[in-house]
Design a protein around this motif. Structure first.
Motif, PDB file in Angstrom:
ATOM      1  N   PRO A   1       4.826 -27.641 -23.324  1.00 46.36           N
ATOM      2  CA  PRO A   1       5.279 -28.085 -24.641  1.00 46.36           C
ATOM      3  C   PRO A   1       4.860 -27.189 -25.803  1.00 46.36           C
ATOM      4  O   PRO A   1       5.680 -26.852 -26.653  1.00 46.36           O
ATOM      5  CB  PRO A   1       4.663 -29.482 -24.776  1.00 46.36           C
ATOM      6  N   GLY A   2       3.594 -26.812 -25.871  1.00 48.13           N
ATOM      7  CA  GLY A   2       3.131 -26.031 -27.009  1.00 48.13           C
ATOM      8  C   GLY A   2       1.939 -25.163 -26.665  1.00 48.13           C
ATOM      9  O   GLY A   2       1.486 -25.119 -25.511  1.00 48.13           O
ATOM     10  N   ALA A   3       1.407 -24.494 -27.681  1.00 53.99           N
ATOM     11  CA  ALA A   3       0.314 -23.544 -27.477  1.00 53.99           C
ATOM     12  C   ALA A   3      -0.951 -24.199 -26.940  1.00 53.99           C
ATOM     13  O   ALA A   3      -1.699 -23.572 -26.186  1.00 53.99           O
ATOM     14  CB  ALA A   3       0.009 -22.812 -28.781  1.00 53.99           C
ATOM     15  N   LEU A   4      -1.219 -25.439 -27.306  1.00 49.97           N
ATOM     16  CA  LEU A   4      -2.421 -26.106 -26.805  1.00 49.97           C
ATOM     17  C   LEU A   4      -2.357 -26.376 -25.304  1.00 49.97           C
ATOM     18  O   LEU A   4      -3.401 -26.495 -24.661  1.00 49.97           O
ATOM     19  CB  LEU A   4      -2.676 -27.411 -27.559  1.00 49.97           C
ATOM     20  N   GLU A   5      -1.175 -26.432 -24.753  1.00 47.62           N
ATOM     21  CA  GLU A   5      -1.016 -26.675 -23.316  1.00 47.62           C
ATOM     22  C   GLU A   5      -1.011 -25.387 -22.495  1.00 47.62           C
ATOM     23  O   GLU A   5      -1.090 -25.424 -21.265  1.00 47.62           O
ATOM     24  CB  GLU A   5       0.269 -27.466 -23.056  1.00 47.62           C
ATOM     25  N   VAL A   6      -0.919 -24.252 -23.147  1.00 48.24           N
ATOM     26  CA  VAL A   6      -0.875 -22.972 -22.439  1.00 48.24           C
ATOM     27  C   VAL A   6      -2.122 -22.738 -21.576  1.00 48.24           C
ATOM     28  O   VAL A   6      -2.003 -22.380 -20.400  1.00 48.24           O
ATOM     29  CB  VAL A   6      -0.620 -21.798 -23.414  1.00 48.24           C
ATOM     30  N   PRO A   7      -3.341 -22.936 -22.094  1.00 40.09           N
ATOM     31  CA  PRO A   7      -4.526 -22.624 -21.276  1.00 40.09           C
ATOM     32  C   PRO A   7      -4.629 -23.412 -19.966  1.00 40.09           C
ATOM     33  O   PRO A   7      -4.993 -22.831 -18.941  1.00 40.09           O
ATOM     34  CB  PRO A   7      -5.700 -22.956 -22.206  1.00 40.09           C
ATOM     35  N   ILE A   8      -4.291 -24.670 -19.954  1.00 43.41           N
ATOM     36  CA  ILE A   8      -4.405 -25.451 -18.712  1.00 43.41           C
ATOM     37  C   ILE A   8      -3.407 -24.967 -17.667  1.00 43.41           C
ATOM     38  O   ILE A   8      -3.713 -24.906 -16.476  1.00 43.41           O
ATOM     39  CB  ILE A   8      -4.283 -26.974 -18.961  1.00 43.41           C
ATOM     40  N   ALA A   9      -2.219 -24.565 -18.104  1.00 45.37           N
ATOM     41  CA  ALA A   9      -1.241 -24.017 -17.157  1.00 45.37           C
ATOM     42  C   ALA A   9      -1.715 -22.654 -16.637  1.00 45.37           C
ATOM     43  O   ALA A   9      -1.582 -22.357 -15.446  1.00 45.37           O
ATOM     44  CB  ALA A   9       0.134 -23.904 -17.812  1.00 45.37           C
ATOM     45  N   LEU A  10      -2.288 -21.839 -17.528  1.00 47.79           N
ATOM     46  CA  LEU A  10      -2.846 -20.557 -17.092  1.00 47.79           C
ATOM     47  C   LEU A  10      -3.953 -20.770 -16.065  1.00 47.79           C
ATOM     48  O   LEU A  10      -4.033 -20.058 -15.061  1.00 47.79           O
ATOM     49  CB  LEU A  10      -3.403 -19.779 -18.289  1.00 47.79           C
ATOM     50  N   GLN A  11      -4.799 -21.748 -16.325  1.00 45.71           N
ATOM     51  CA  GLN A  11      -5.902 -22.025 -15.407  1.00 45.71           C
ATOM     52  C   GLN A  11      -5.371 -22.432 -14.032  1.00 45.71           C
ATOM     53  O   GLN A  11      -5.858 -21.960 -13.001  1.00 45.71           O
ATOM     54  CB  GLN A  11      -6.811 -23.105 -15.963  1.00 45.71           C
ATOM     55  N   ALA A  12      -4.382 -23.300 -14.011  1.00 47.57           N
ATOM     56  CA  ALA A  12      -3.803 -23.733 -12.733  1.00 47.57           C
ATOM     57  C   ALA A  12      -3.217 -22.547 -11.978  1.00 47.57           C
ATOM     58  O   ALA A  12      -3.382 -22.431 -10.759  1.00 47.57           O
ATOM     59  CB  ALA A  12      -2.734 -24.797 -12.976  1.00 47.57           C
ATOM     60  N   MET A  13      -2.557 -21.647 -12.692  1.00 43.38           N
ATOM     61  CA  MET A  13      -1.983 -20.461 -12.047  1.00 43.38           C
ATOM     62  C   MET A  13      -3.086 -19.524 -11.559  1.00 43.38           C
ATOM     63  O   MET A  13      -3.008 -18.992 -10.453  1.00 43.38           O
ATOM     64  CB  MET A  13      -1.029 -19.742 -12.999  1.00 43.38           C
ATOM     65  N   ALA A  14      -4.115 -19.316 -12.379  1.00 44.74           N
ATOM     66  CA  ALA A  14      -5.213 -18.425 -11.993  1.00 44.74           C
ATOM     67  C   ALA A  14      -5.928 -18.946 -10.749  1.00 44.74           C
ATOM     68  O   ALA A  14      -6.331 -18.164  -9.887  1.00 44.74           O
ATOM     69  CB  ALA A  14      -6.196 -18.273 -13.148  1.00 44.74           C
ATOM     70  N   GLU A  15      -6.067 -20.234 -10.645  1.00 46.62           N
ATOM     71  CA  GLU A  15      -6.762 -20.827  -9.503  1.00 46.62           C
ATOM     72  C   GLU A  15      -5.977 -20.697  -8.206  1.00 46.62           C
ATOM     73  O   GLU A  15      -6.546 -20.820  -7.126  1.00 46.62           O
ATOM     74  CB  GLU A  15      -7.104 -22.290  -9.798  1.00 46.62           C
ATOM     75  N   GLN A  16      -4.690 -20.435  -8.289  1.00 46.98           N
ATOM     76  CA  GLN A  16      -3.872 -20.219  -7.088  1.00 46.98           C
ATOM     77  C   GLN A  16      -4.175 -18.874  -6.437  1.00 46.98           C
ATOM     78  O   GLN A  16      -3.836 -18.645  -5.288  1.00 46.98           O
ATOM     79  CB  GLN A  16      -2.379 -20.282  -7.423  1.00 46.98           C
ATOM     80  N   ASP A  17      -4.771 -17.983  -7.193  1.00 48.11           N
ATOM     81  CA  ASP A  17      -5.135 -16.651  -6.708  1.00 48.11           C
ATOM     82  C   ASP A  17      -3.929 -15.874  -6.165  1.00 48.11           C
ATOM     83  O   ASP A  17      -4.045 -15.116  -5.205  1.00 48.11           O
ATOM     84  CB  ASP A  17      -6.243 -16.754  -5.650  1.00 48.11           C
ATOM     85  N   GLU A  18      -2.765 -16.082  -6.774  1.00 53.22           N
ATOM     86  CA  GLU A  18      -1.539 -15.399  -6.367  1.00 53.22           C
ATOM     87  C   GLU A  18      -1.107 -14.333  -7.360  1.00 53.22           C
ATOM     88  O   GLU A  18      -0.178 -13.577  -7.093  1.00 53.22           O
ATOM     89  CB  GLU A  18      -0.395 -16.410  -6.236  1.00 53.22           C
ATOM     90  N   TYR A  19      -1.769 -14.281  -8.519  1.00 51.99           N
ATOM     91  CA  TYR A  19      -1.306 -13.420  -9.604  1.00 51.99           C
ATOM     92  C   TYR A  19      -2.330 -12.339  -9.905  1.00 51.99           C
ATOM     93  O   TYR A  19      -3.525 -12.594  -9.967  1.00 51.99           O
ATOM     94  CB  TYR A  19      -1.026 -14.249 -10.864  1.00 51.99           C
ATOM     95  N   ASP A  20      -1.827 -11.123 -10.131  1.00 53.60           N
ATOM     96  CA  ASP A  20      -2.687 -10.011 -10.523  1.00 53.60           C
ATOM     97  C   ASP A  20      -3.041 -10.098 -12.002  1.00 53.60           C
ATOM     98  O   ASP A  20      -4.092  -9.612 -12.424  1.00 53.60           O
ATOM     99  CB  ASP A  20      -1.986  -8.685 -10.231  1.00 53.60           C
ATOM    100  N   ALA A  21      -2.167 -10.701 -12.789  1.00 54.49           N
ATOM    101  CA  ALA A  21      -2.398 -10.903 -14.220  1.00 54.49           C
ATOM    102  C   ALA A  21      -1.492 -12.023 -14.703  1.00 54.49           C
ATOM    103  O   ALA A  21      -0.482 -12.352 -14.063  1.00 54.49           O
ATOM    104  CB  ALA A  21      -2.123  -9.625 -15.005  1.00 54.49           C
ATOM    105  N   LEU A  22      -1.867 -12.580 -15.840  1.00 56.47           N
ATOM    106  CA  LEU A  22      -1.095 -13.653 -16.459  1.00 56.47           C
ATOM    107  C   LEU A  22      -0.771 -13.277 -17.898  1.00 56.47           C
ATOM    108  O   LEU A  22      -1.450 -12.431 -18.490  1.00 56.47           O
ATOM    109  CB  LEU A  22      -1.884 -14.963 -16.431  1.00 56.47           C
TER     110      LEU A  22
END
Length: 154
Positions: A58-79
């Motif tokens: 939805p907005g900028a305040l929700e960006v970090p939690i989505a980034l964290q979920a993606m980072a924890e998947q350990d599938e991405y070299d960068a976000l």
């Protein structure tokens, strides 16, 4: 010495990278333009379409939690974080700008994942429009380069 001595061309080779993008929908005209510029630059740097994942929130305040979920998947070299916060008449601008920025940095540090922060913070719509394309491109370049820098440091 890492980075500069390796040569900037090799640091911008995205052929073997997987990149995740979190895009805020608030101020969608700007964030879509950020995404388009970022996506085009990732492709130009050699990142394969199938290795680019886009998630919207939805907005900028929700960006970090989505980034964290993606980072924890350990599938991405960068976000990459994409968003746009335009100053209004209340303190809300400062709150959203400060907290989203701190959240992005915290996720990066906590997960050891490079995150290019392209959440624009501007005084008005005109400033956002003036920055949307170059900031989107910059985010792609930063993500690719930092993925390589962290790989070199190892």
């Amino acid at each position: 010495m890492f980075g500069a001595d390796k040569g900037s061309t090799s640091l911008l080779d995205g052929k073997k990278l997987s990149i995740g993008i979190v895009q805020a929908r608030f101020n969608e005209g700007i964030t879509n333009a950020l995404f388009e510029a970022c996506h085009a630059e990732l492709l130009a740097l050699g990142v394969q379409e199938k290795h680019i994942t886009r998630v919207t929130v939805p907005g900028a305040l929700e960006v970090p939690i989505a980034l964290q979920a993606m980072a924890e998947q350990d599938e991405y070299d960068a976000l990459i974080a994409l968003g746009c916060i335009i100053r209004g008449e209340t303190y809300h601008f400062e709150l959203v700008a400060n907290e989203s920025g701190a959240g992005v940095s915290r996720v990066s540090l906590d997960t050891h994942t490079p995150i290019a922060n392209a959440i624009l913070t501007t005084e008005n719509l005109e400033q956002a429009v003036a920055r949307q394309t170059e900031k989107g491109r910059d985010a792609a370049r930063v993500a690719v380069e930092m993925a390589h820098v962290l790989e070199q440091i190892g």
